[in-house]
Scaffold this active site. Sequence first.
Site, mmCIF file in Angstrom:
data_model
loop_
_atom_site.group_PDB
_atom_site.id
_atom_site.type_symbol
_atom_site.label_atom_id
_atom_site.label_comp_id
_atom_site.label_asym_id
_atom_site.label_seq_id
_atom_site.Cartn_x
_atom_site.Cartn_y
_atom_site.Cartn_z
ATOM 1 N N CYS A 29 98.097 -111.024 83.147
ATOM 2 C CA CYS A 29 96.877 -110.236 83.048
ATOM 3 C C CYS A 29 96.035 -110.545 81.789
ATOM 4 C CB CYS A 29 97.232 -108.756 83.153
ATOM 5 S SG CYS A 29 95.888 -107.760 83.802
ATOM 6 N N HIS A 55 102.168 -107.785 87.161
ATOM 7 C CA HIS A 55 102.794 -107.316 85.926
ATOM 8 C C HIS A 55 104.330 -107.412 85.924
ATOM 9 C CE1 HIS A 55 99.575 -106.009 83.295
ATOM 10 N NE2 HIS A 55 98.890 -105.756 84.384
HETATM 11 N N1 GLN Z 1 91.992 -105.328 79.924
HETATM 12 C C1 GLN Z 1 92.048 -106.334 80.943
HETATM 13 C C2 GLN Z 1 91.377 -105.915 82.238
HETATM 14 O O1 GLN Z 1 91.221 -104.746 82.482
HETATM 15 C C3 GLN Z 1 93.499 -106.726 81.191
HETATM 16 C C4 GLN Z 1 94.279 -105.588 81.782
HETATM 17 C C5 GLN Z 1 95.744 -105.871 81.871
HETATM 18 O O2 GLN Z 1 96.308 -106.674 81.152
HETATM 19 N N2 GLN Z 1 96.376 -105.108 82.741
HETATM 20 O O3 GLN Z 1 91.004 -106.760 83.018
#
Ligand code: GLN
Length: 243
Positions: free
Chosen positions: A93, A193
């Site tokens: 992510c 994740h």
């Molecule tokens: N902040 C980033 C987004 O919202 C990454 C989010 C995350 O790592 N879950 O795209």
Amino acid sequence: MECRLIWMYHDVMDLYGDRGNIQVLKVRGQKRGINMVIDTCGINEHKDLSTYDIIFIGGGADREQGLLYQDLLARKDNIKKAIDQGTFVLLICGGYQFFGKYYIDGDGNQMEGLAFFDYVTKAPSGGKRCIGNIAIEANLDGEIIRVVGFENHGGQTIDVKTPFGKVLKGHGNTFDGEFEGFYNGHVLGTYMHGPLLPKNPQIADLILRKGLSKRYGDIKLDKLDDAIETKARNVMMSRLGVK
Ligand code: GLN
């Protein structure tokens, strides 16, 4: 045999059980008698990343990403050296977003990325996000496998030349998108994740093999009993209506 893994920004980038991915690599390595050395690297901490076999960066909220991206940029040459020498990189992510050219959050703040790859990421204003369980069909060096995971991101990633897989259910790189993640044989970036490796042991073993190949060449890993992991994956597949 030894496998050296470094988890970058462990204290800021650890959303949705991303640390579970490290745990899986550790246990699956240890079950094969491999000495798994797990290290961490925080902001401003001096570490030579090229001395590791696997680099891991997890996901984080915009705020956390803002705290660390300059530290990451300062390590660009060192990360390039690591990849050139055969270190495998797993990015989740927010970590994935930073290997592209930039990330622009929902408030319009731009964070420069390492620009190793051409993709760019922008989050829409208004807070709309891609959230939920996801299933994809991944192409791993020619081997087609189904992967399940969980995504939660605002960022929409475009211009990915070599995606990790085709979306079967869920969003992926963009809202209701066709493709998910990035994979080029050395770097795997994904919006999935913490359940990524626990539910998809084939990917965990691929990463282990690739990491170990840096120092030991092509090696075969002993087979493990993955009955429970397979069951967990199948439950989610059928919940998502994916055969
Ligand atoms: N902040 C980033 C987004 O919202 C990454 C989010 C995350 O790592 N879950 O795209």
